[in-house]
Design a protein around this motif. Structure first.
Motif, PDB file in Angstrom:
ATOM      1  N   ASP A 181       0.954  -1.079   0.116  1.00 57.96           N
ATOM      2  CA  ASP A 181      -0.101  -0.060   0.063  1.00 57.96           C
ATOM      3  C   ASP A 181       0.871   1.240   0.073  1.00 57.96           C
ATOM      4  O   ASP A 181       1.790   1.371   0.882  1.00 57.96           O
ATOM      5  CB  ASP A 181      -0.935   0.173   1.141  1.00 57.96           C
ATOM      6  CG  ASP A 181      -1.860  -1.242   1.258  1.00 57.96           C
ATOM      7  OD1 ASP A 181      -2.091  -1.632   0.317  1.00 57.96           O
ATOM      8  OD2 ASP A 181      -2.165  -1.741   2.399  1.00 57.96           O
ATOM      9  N   GLY A 183       1.238   5.674  -0.803  1.00 55.78           N
ATOM     10  CA  GLY A 183       0.527   6.941  -1.022  1.00 55.78           C
ATOM     11  C   GLY A 183       1.553   8.035  -0.746  1.00 55.78           C
ATOM     12  O   GLY A 183       2.457   7.972  -0.046  1.00 55.78           O
ATOM     13  N   THR A 222      -1.089  -1.353  -4.275  1.00 56.79           N
ATOM     14  CA  THR A 222      -2.385  -0.479  -4.087  1.00 56.79           C
ATOM     15  C   THR A 222      -1.974   1.011  -3.893  1.00 56.79           C
ATOM     16  O   THR A 222      -1.390   1.261  -2.814  1.00 56.79           O
ATOM     17  CB  THR A 222      -3.209  -0.941  -2.901  1.00 56.79           C
ATOM     18  OG1 THR A 222      -3.692  -2.535  -2.981  1.00 56.79           O
ATOM     19  CG2 THR A 222      -4.747  -0.354  -2.929  1.00 56.79           C
ATOM     20  N   ILE A 224      -2.676   4.596  -2.393  1.00 55.15           N
ATOM     21  CA  ILE A 224      -3.434   5.192  -1.244  1.00 55.15           C
ATOM     22  C   ILE A 224      -3.492   6.718  -1.331  1.00 55.15           C
ATOM     23  O   ILE A 224      -2.628   7.353  -1.499  1.00 55.15           O
ATOM     24  CB  ILE A 224      -2.758   4.965   0.188  1.00 55.15           C
ATOM     25  CG1 ILE A 224      -2.411   3.339   0.572  1.00 55.15           C
ATOM     26  CG2 ILE A 224      -3.616   5.590   1.203  1.00 55.15           C
ATOM     27  CD1 ILE A 224      -4.081   2.740   0.263  1.00 55.15           C
ATOM     28  N   ALA A 230       1.696   7.375   2.909  1.00 51.71           N
ATOM     29  CA  ALA A 230       1.436   6.319   3.295  1.00 51.71           C
ATOM     30  C   ALA A 230       2.117   4.942   2.770  1.00 51.71           C
ATOM     31  O   ALA A 230       2.511   5.186   1.704  1.00 51.71           O
ATOM     32  CB  ALA A 230      -0.078   6.060   2.949  1.00 51.71           C
TER      33      ALA A 230
END
Length: 244
Positions: A181, A183, A222, A224, A230
């Motif tokens: 994850d 970001g 993924t 974010i 993140a």
């Protein structure tokens, strides 16, 4: 005597035959970097070259196995991140102790050389001899020692890099699960970064390390989209390294 030599040769041949069908299997289980702060700390420790302290921010369990025919484990050792940190710290301490002994040995050598110079020039005025020693030995002694130590360290690094290259040439990835994850403060940059990572994993990564079974390779990156950084990484993998 002949029988003894034949037994030694036979044992040696058996060991070689076993090594030919043996491999090292490394299972990395649940490696996790939990957040952006941990990633930031890892970068800081890397810049400071405090590599053992990096393991404070990475959780994992690693299992090292010696396997016959890539299947049958005959020796198995399990190591956690903190246990590995202790091992690295001991290795660093031994390396520092080795450097201290090397410097002490060089100081003794240069000191003895200086004494020999003084004895060989006994016909000279003592003050002249002391001045020569100061100019030829004292001033340059530290520089000579540091230069020698640097050459020694560079040579050891070269041997280590050659060893790592040989290992990397033999590595085969058998299983890989990676969940990331990611970001940043900028949504557009986050999207671009995630795309680059996906391309690197799917296209570039296999060019350097062979993958045994593509069906056992699973990953998901993924994005974010938050107002801030993140990061969360979880991965497990299994690699095999033939001994010969």
């Amino acid at each position: 005597m002949v029988v003894f030599l034949c037994n030694i040769i036979l044992i040696f041949m058996i060991i070689i035959a076993i090594l030919l069908v043996c491999s090292i299997r490394i299972k990395l289980v649940n490696l996790e970097i939990k957040n952006y702060e941990a990633l930031n700390d890892i970068v800081k420790e890397t810049i400071k070259k405090e590599y053992a302290d990096i393991l404070n921010y990475i959780d994992f369990t690693a299992k090292f196995q010696l396997c016959l025919f890539d299947k049958i484990p005959i020796i198995s050792i399990t190591i956690t991140n903190m246990r590995l940190k202790n091992i690295l710290q001991k290795l660093v301490a031994k390396q520092m102790e080795k450097e201290v002994k090397l410097r002490q040995k060089l100081y003794r050598k240069f000191y003895n050389d200086s004494i020999n110079v003084k004895n060989n020039n006994s016909c000279k005025n003592e003050l002249e001899v002391e001045n020569e020693m100061l100019q030829n030995e004292g001033i340059n002694q530290d520089a000579r020692i540091e230069e020698y130590v640097k050459i020694k360290k560079d040579y050891e690094k070269l041997k280590q890099s050659e060893f790592v290259e040989k290992i990397l040439d033999k590595i085969r990835i058998e299983e890989l699960e990676l969940w990331l994850d990611l970001g940043t403060e900028n949504a557009s940059f986050t999207a671009i970064l995630v795309s680059v990572i996906n391309i690197a994993i799917s296209v570039i990564f296999p060019l350097f390390i062979p993958i045994v079974n593509g069906e056992k390779i699973k990953y998901q990156v993924t994005p974010i989209y938050l107002r801030g950084h993140a990061f969360n990484l979880k991965t497990s993998m299994q690699i095999t390294i033939p001994i010969i």
